[in-house]
Design an enzyme around this catalytic site. Sequence first.
Site, PDB file in Angstrom:
ATOM      1  N   HIS A  65       0.836  -1.203   0.000  1.00  6.09           N
ATOM      2  CA  HIS A  65       0.000   0.000   0.000  1.00  6.09           C
ATOM      3  C   HIS A  65       0.874   1.257   0.000  1.00  6.09           C
ATOM      4  O   HIS A  65       0.687   2.159  -0.836  1.00  6.09           O
ATOM      5  CB  HIS A  65      -0.911  -0.002   1.228  1.00  6.09           C
ATOM      6  N   GLU A  66       1.805   1.301   0.918  1.00  2.00           N
ATOM      7  CA  GLU A  66       2.662   2.494   1.012  1.00  2.00           C
ATOM      8  C   GLU A  66       3.606   2.606  -0.179  1.00  2.00           C
ATOM      9  O   GLU A  66       3.940   3.706  -0.610  1.00  2.00           O
ATOM     10  CB  GLU A  66       3.451   2.468   2.325  1.00  2.00           C
ATOM     11  N   HIS A 116       1.912   4.615  -2.892  1.00  6.05           N
ATOM     12  CA  HIS A 116       2.047   6.055  -2.683  1.00  6.05           C
ATOM     13  C   HIS A 116       3.465   6.523  -3.041  1.00  6.05           C
ATOM     14  O   HIS A 116       3.645   7.529  -3.739  1.00  6.05           O
ATOM     15  CB  HIS A 116       1.769   6.408  -1.220  1.00  6.05           C
TER      16      HIS A 116
END
Length: 454
Positions: A22-23, A26
């Site tokens: 997920h990170e 980003h």
Amino acid sequence: MSEILGSIWWLIVALGVLVTFHEFGHYWVARRCGVKVLRFSVGFGKPLWMRRGKDGTEYVVAAIPLGGYVKMLDEREGDVPEHLAAQAFNRQSVWKRIAIVIAGPLANLFLCVALFWAMFVIGRPDFAPVVGHVQGVAAQAGLHPGDTLLSVGDRETPTWSEVQLALVPAALDHADTPLRVRTAAGDELTRRLPLSQLPEEFDERRAVEIIGLTPRHLLAPAQVGFVAPDSAAWGVLAEGDRITAIDGLPVTAWDDIPPLVQKLGERGGSGMVEVERKGDRLALEITPRQTKDTQTGGDYWALGVRPARAQAPAKDAVLRHGPIEAVPAAVRESVHQASELFAMIGRAFSGRVSVNNTVAGPITIARAANAYAQHGAAWFLQMLALLSLSLGILNLLPIPILDGGHLLYYLIELVKGSPVSERAMAAGQYVGLALIAALMGLAFYNDIMNNLVR
């Protein structure tokens, strides 16, 4: 490894994988958009391991493995040198900010597809979708022991797990559902399961049981484990006997025995019980005796035998696709599970399903992670895929402090032509924190009620 330690370990593994992807979503898009990333952290709190990259980004593994974050250069969070101002997140166009924010949930959705693909290629061992016992609405639909369920509605059911996944939402919606069935004789038929006749409210965790379906692999074998002294079977049956027929009617599982014994007793006189004993087939004469039911106080006919302790059944089916075929299968499964997740959220809001069974906390997730891991790599990959999908979709909900909340701000900015005021964003943050705190409180409450208070 004990269940507690195993649960903690597999929870850390699951969260580590999901948060990292997920990170990274980003981080990767932020770098491509020219934003300077100050820190990429898996976990919160005190760093356990840290390395600084050539680009100045700190890569951190922190002590509390319940999340993670990507910290980007931002003038709203501190002074930014003039020569780095162009790399600040807040200086980027609204479209770049949208791309950076949405990249995290999209990374989880891509990971979901990849995990389902790996599960299909490895092959998930399971049980064949063969009916063992029927009653209730399942019997009304014309299902019989030995039937193989080929599909439920428009969902193919190559294993019993797919049967459950398809039946539960249909039962919650009280929707009459067509079943494609292969009978024990080999004929393919379509039955209609009248789920509209189910009670208005029921425990969704017991939906398949309430429908009246028991799979073949959960039936206790018709093997004698104990013969009560001075009972009807004493001196006739022996421990280890496998009962194959009573009074000429076949027996395939222990559940078949009580109603057949009852019929034999009501008929009166003796009957023949056919058994297999050490490789030999025997036909033994026996007369049931009336016995007092200590719970109801009534009488019933009995032989005086108890079943042998059942061993864990061996899995007799595998859900598997080749590497190429697994690609569209993984996409289809991801889309199907996403639609089911949205439907479940809708049922929770409408009250058709209890939030106590839809919102899970870390204890429930940890226990599930450990249980799935014990079943093998393919099962654990499936659980990771579902968690990744849930994380991606829930992060897109328009709740301030979640990615979806930031996207809502940027969409408002596109409409009004200027950024949302800091005062409005601050108010939204408080609302978001309150909502997340309430959701976490519900999750922990459910954990306590479902796992600790038993």
